[in-house]
Design an enzyme around this catalytic site. Sequence first.
Site, PDB file in Angstrom:
ATOM      1  N   HIS A   1       0.877  -1.178   0.000  1.00 57.30           N
ATOM      2  CA  HIS A   1       0.000   0.000   0.000  1.00 57.30           C
ATOM      3  C   HIS A   1       0.914   1.229   0.000  1.00 57.30           C
ATOM      4  CE1 HIS A   1      -4.271   1.477   1.197  1.00 57.30           C
ATOM      5  NE2 HIS A   1      -3.573   2.549   0.831  1.00 57.30           N
TER       6      HIS A   1
ATOM      7  N   ASN B   1     -12.402  -0.678  -4.488  1.00 54.10           N
ATOM      8  CA  ASN B   1     -12.447   0.570  -3.725  1.00 54.10           C
ATOM      9  C   ASN B   1     -13.287   1.559  -4.515  1.00 54.10           C
ATOM     10  OD1 ASN B   1     -10.651  -0.661  -2.032  1.00 54.10           O
ATOM     11  ND2 ASN B   1      -8.941   0.730  -2.437  1.00 54.10           N
TER      12      ASN B   1
ATOM     13  N   TYR C   1     -15.364   5.398  -4.256  1.00 49.04           N
ATOM     14  CA  TYR C   1     -15.693   6.632  -3.539  1.00 49.04           C
ATOM     15  C   TYR C   1     -16.662   7.527  -4.308  1.00 49.04           C
ATOM     16  CZ  TYR C   1     -11.931   5.510  -0.323  1.00 49.04           C
ATOM     17  OH  TYR C   1     -11.161   4.880   0.613  1.00 49.04           O
TER      18      TYR C   1
HETATM   19  O1  IFM Z   1      -6.543   7.119   1.985  1.00 49.37           O
HETATM   20  C1  IFM Z   1      -6.746   6.560   0.737  1.00 49.37           C
HETATM   21  C2  IFM Z   1      -6.264   5.135   0.709  1.00 49.37           C
HETATM   22  O2  IFM Z   1      -4.934   5.003   1.079  1.00 49.37           O
HETATM   23  C3  IFM Z   1      -6.416   4.556  -0.671  1.00 49.37           C
HETATM   24  N1  IFM Z   1      -7.742   4.769  -1.199  1.00 49.37           N
HETATM   25  C4  IFM Z   1      -8.330   6.087  -1.079  1.00 49.37           C
HETATM   26  C5  IFM Z   1      -8.203   6.579   0.347  1.00 49.37           C
HETATM   27  C6  IFM Z   1      -8.860   7.980   0.491  1.00 49.37           C
HETATM   28  O3  IFM Z   1      -8.242   8.889  -0.339  1.00 49.37           O
END
Ligand code: IFM
Length: 443
Positions: free
Chosen positions: A120, A291, A293
Amino acid sequence: MAAAFPSGFLWGAATASFQIEGATREDGRGESIWDRFAATPGKILTGETGDPASDSYHRYPEDIALMGQLGLNAYRFSIAWPRIVPDGDGAVNPKGLDYYDRVVDALLAANIRPFVTLYHWDLPQALQDRGGWAGRATIDAYLGYVEVTVKRLGDRVKDWMTHNEPWCISILSHEIGEHAPGLKDTKIALQAAHNVLLSHGLAVPIIRQNSPGAQVGIVLNLTPSYPATDAEADRRAAHMYHAKFNLWFIDPISGKGYPQDAWQDYGPNAPDIAPGDMATMAVPIDFLGVNYYSRAICHDESAPGGAIIHRRNPVNMMARGWEIWPQALVDLLTWIHRDYAFPALMITENGATYDDVVWEGQVHDLARIDYIKQHLKALPGLIEAGVPLKGYFCWSLLDNFEWAMGTRDRFGLIYTDFGTQQRIVKDSGRWFSRVTRANAVVD
Ligand code: IFM
């Protein structure tokens, strides 16, 4: 009527080593590209570094106790490569392995299933000095680090992710330059992307060998794109965004190769491919981590105002200006299930940043509750319709070092006071604990 989830559904929260641990010089940890980047003036909005972040290196027992309060049955975290192999390859640091050993044991003792991300973003700086992800030597080093780590933890950790968000590792960091190592070169970025996907393909069998019965996957950040208008040019722009942002990563790991229109658009910047690479990165996996958002709304690139807008309605945004659009998560999971054959899907990150304030010892983050609720609501229906969704990990467990934004952008279910390191469970954390216990979306 509350929307209920199948029994055994995984309820977790996610974090990443550099974002929460601090202690960047302790117990033999080597320098990472994020240490170097954050120490470079102007790179981090708040001028902060990875110290102390949320100090979880020292406070993990307290953090695991808080996970218990939230009713989590899973926790996604990442291992800091420079703690395990400080120079990237070569000597192994036993204290680094010991640390994660303790974290894993504490999680298991609390009945929380560890989901471990092996990369990561905290690449050892020594490897960047030798070309980083753009060179194949980093792949070899990664495989050595993976082997040593999985050998040590693989008897107890059974859920592994090779990488978090290859788009960010490559494009955001090597073409856009907003993340470490801060380069702005498309050719290097695409080579880095290629090498990251290749390293994923090579790591999967190593993980399986050293962690019998393991479930292995990769985590992609996927952003559905929609044309700003019905104009042909806007539809083309939305497709090209989709091809470069989503298909460029999901297609090669699924055996479909790189999307040809994006490949042509990249011209001479397209990556060099060695014989066998594409087959290697298409190794079957046990799950895909998604992931999500926000969505992208795309304009014709030649139109005024830029190619991408991230919002249509300016009142419906989280603090960072990302539009809240839960329908895109439904569209995304439906599309992945229809077009790809992953045996299981996990939402490995979903969450929102707001300007949280402490008021009489509490944080009333109703907007975050609403965000998560809206995204969760549609999931039981999707599962019933056959989408093999097995878990939901909220980003994030607690407020942390949000990369180039420093600690300005808070995503946690738990508030971190970065001065004292006091934790306060936000209203969203309390609400989420009712969701995890009911195994259903509650009001
Ligand atoms: O904080 C980050 C994470 O490390 C990876 N995905 C998006 C998150 C929010 O920006």
